[in-house]
Scaffold this motif. Structure first.
Motif, mmCIF file in Angstrom:
data_model
loop_
_atom_site.group_PDB
_atom_site.id
_atom_site.type_symbol
_atom_site.label_atom_id
_atom_site.label_comp_id
_atom_site.label_asym_id
_atom_site.label_seq_id
_atom_site.Cartn_x
_atom_site.Cartn_y
_atom_site.Cartn_z
ATOM 1 N N HIS A 120 0.851 -1.181 0.000
ATOM 2 C CA HIS A 120 0.000 0.000 0.000
ATOM 3 C C HIS A 120 0.897 1.245 0.000
ATOM 4 C CE1 HIS A 120 -3.432 -2.560 0.745
ATOM 5 N NE2 HIS A 120 -2.794 -3.111 1.765
ATOM 6 N N PRO A 121 0.332 2.436 -0.239
ATOM 7 C CA PRO A 121 1.169 3.658 -0.243
ATOM 8 C C PRO A 121 1.637 4.020 1.161
ATOM 9 C CG PRO A 121 -1.148 4.224 -0.492
ATOM 10 C CD PRO A 121 -1.074 2.729 -0.569
ATOM 11 N N MET A 122 2.510 3.189 1.724
ATOM 12 C CA MET A 122 2.913 3.360 3.106
ATOM 13 C C MET A 122 3.668 4.665 3.344
ATOM 14 S SD MET A 122 1.518 1.036 4.724
ATOM 15 C CE MET A 122 2.226 1.583 6.267
ATOM 16 N N PHE A 123 4.448 5.088 2.348
ATOM 17 C CA PHE A 123 5.177 6.342 2.555
ATOM 18 C C PHE A 123 4.212 7.503 2.721
ATOM 19 C CE2 PHE A 123 7.207 10.227 0.960
ATOM 20 C CZ PHE A 123 8.235 10.321 1.885
ATOM 21 N N GLY A 181 6.940 -1.209 4.390
ATOM 22 C CA GLY A 181 6.460 -0.686 3.118
ATOM 23 C C GLY A 181 7.422 -0.934 1.974
ATOM 24 N N VAL A 182 6.875 -0.962 0.772
ATOM 25 C CA VAL A 182 7.657 -1.168 -0.440
ATOM 26 C C VAL A 182 7.353 -0.034 -1.412
ATOM 27 C CG1 VAL A 182 8.082 -2.672 -2.421
ATOM 28 C CG2 VAL A 182 7.666 -3.668 -0.175
ATOM 29 N N SER A 221 8.288 6.851 -7.571
ATOM 30 C CA SER A 221 8.239 7.326 -6.186
ATOM 31 C C SER A 221 9.511 6.969 -5.426
ATOM 32 C CB SER A 221 7.023 6.736 -5.475
ATOM 33 O OG SER A 221 7.106 5.324 -5.420
ATOM 34 N N GLN A 222 10.150 5.864 -5.811
ATOM 35 C CA GLN A 222 11.366 5.469 -5.110
ATOM 36 C C GLN A 222 12.467 6.509 -5.278
ATOM 37 O OE1 GLN A 222 12.989 1.662 -6.195
ATOM 38 N NE2 GLN A 222 14.617 1.761 -4.666
ATOM 39 N N LEU A 233 1.863 11.438 6.207
ATOM 40 C CA LEU A 233 0.714 12.222 6.678
ATOM 41 C C LEU A 233 0.566 12.099 8.188
ATOM 42 C CD1 LEU A 233 -1.938 11.511 3.889
ATOM 43 C CD2 LEU A 233 -0.696 13.645 4.308
ATOM 44 N N ALA A 234 0.749 10.886 8.708
ATOM 45 C CA ALA A 234 0.656 10.698 10.159
ATOM 46 C C ALA A 234 1.726 11.512 10.875
ATOM 47 C CB ALA A 234 0.795 9.213 10.499
#
Length: 366
Positions: free
Chosen positions: A237-240, A284-285, A290-291, A245-246
């Motif tokens: 998932h978009p973990m980054f 996350g991956v 995005s990387q 945001l958190a």
């Protein structure tokens, strides 16, 4: 943990560094801004230091635990990683102090001898005693305030190399539990409350900074060991984005209006929220372009953290001068935005043309 996940963790370091920049621009000069809401002050971004400490402990533990490195080789690697930018930050701080007029905040002139002393102390990562402090507000690194956290980062690295890596996981848990009690007790029992300590030569302030590090580094190391043992399933998932945001929300909240409530919030952040964010980010991956973006943000984080504060000194001095054209009828948005852009630009130059090339050369020689 593959390089993609290291990039994701380092990218969060970049997000936190940006929040620190915004905090210093807007919160340190809040008397010059009239905000419709206190959220704009990014009040809790000073907690980014604790996030950095936990993250450093996690990455160091995952990278170096059971590698069999000698203490000498380990410390050499840490010096190569950290000290080139320490030197650059001090030199930029000297230039900023001279441009500012070589005066303390109360207008007292500072001698060249005193400036030379604090410069040498800063270059060798030695805290300045109050007797030679050139700002007049007891900063232990008055040419580049945030260097105090790098000082404790050095102590954390030394502590890891000498002791922490040798502790069993059981005893590391005991250490973390004791440090949680110590930090919580300190935060709840001090008159001002909270954990915003470490930058000053005053004994209680310095003690508070040490306690923050003595909890956060071992906590990160413990998390790394548990992570390595469990090897939790990767999250695509978009973990980054989620973790970023958190982190922005946690660091950007305004002061909560009550000392006890504020203290509890700070403790919950460092004891619970920050470790949780790092844990999920490590799972996350990154994919696609995005990387590259996240990787560059991570690479930029350390130079940005190191070089921005001398510009903050100039900015605060500028907007606070008597008779300043912005004072009295307009908020100082222009110098604020210039400070932000200049900080990112100078950090990028340092990264590409100084820090990374120099570290590469030093590593080859080592």
């Amino acid at each position: 943990m593959n390089n993609q996940r290291y990039d994701l963790l380092d990218g969060l370091r970049g997000v936190a560094a940006l929040m620190v920049l915004f905090y210093h621009v807007f919160n340190d000069s809040k008397s010059f801004f009239v905000w419709p809401t206190p959220v704009s002050e990014f009040f809790h971004s000073f907690l980014a230091v604790d996030f950095f400490f936990i993250l450093s402990g996690f990455v160091m533990g995952y990278a170096y635990d059971k590698r069999g490195l000698t203490l000498k080789n380990f410390l050499k690697r840490r010096l190569i990683r950290l000290h080139p930018m320490v030197v650059m930050g001090v030199l930029i701080g000297v230039v900023a102090f001279v441009v500012q007029g070589m005066t303390k905040w109360d207008g007292t002139q500072v001698s060249i001898e005193a400036l030379m002393i604090v410069t040498l102390l800063g270059l060798f990562m030695i805290p300045s005693p109050s007797s030679v402090e050139v700002r007049g507000n007891t900063e232990i690194f008055p040419l580049n305030g945030p260097q105090w956290s790098l000082f404790f980062e050095y102590i954390g690295s030394l502590l890891y190399g000498v002791l922490l890596q040798k502790l069993s996981t059981k005893w590391l848990r005991v250490w973390v539990a004791c440090s949680i009690v110590s930090v919580a007790g300190f935060a709840l029992l001090t008159e001002e409350g909270g954990i915003a300590y470490g930058w000053s030569s005053e004994s209680m302030n310095f003690c508070g900074g040490a306690l923050r590090m003595l909890y956060a580094y071992p906590m990160g190391l413990l998390m790394a060991r548990v992570f390595r043992q469990r090897q939790p399933k990767a999250l695509h998932h978009p973990m980054f984005l989620i973790c970023s945001l958190a982190l922005v929300v946690l660091l950007g909240l305004p002061w909560l209006g009550d000392k006890d409530v504020e203290t509890i919030y700070q403790l919950v952040c460092i004891f619970s929220f920050f470790p949780t964010i790092i844990w999920f980010a490590a799972r996350g991956v990154l994919t696609g372009r995005s990387q590259k973006v996240v990787s560059f943000l991570g690479r930029l984080s350390y130079p940005l953290y190191v070089v921005h504060f001398p510009l903050i000194y100039l900015y605060i001095s500028w907007v606070g001068r008597d008779g300043h054209p912005y004072e009295g009828y307009s908020q100082p948005w222009t110098p604020a935005l210039v400070t932000i852009v200049a900080s990112v630009f100078i950090a990028t130059l340092c990264l590409l043309f100084y820090d990374e090339p120099l570290r590469k050369k030093l590593t080859k020689r080592g």
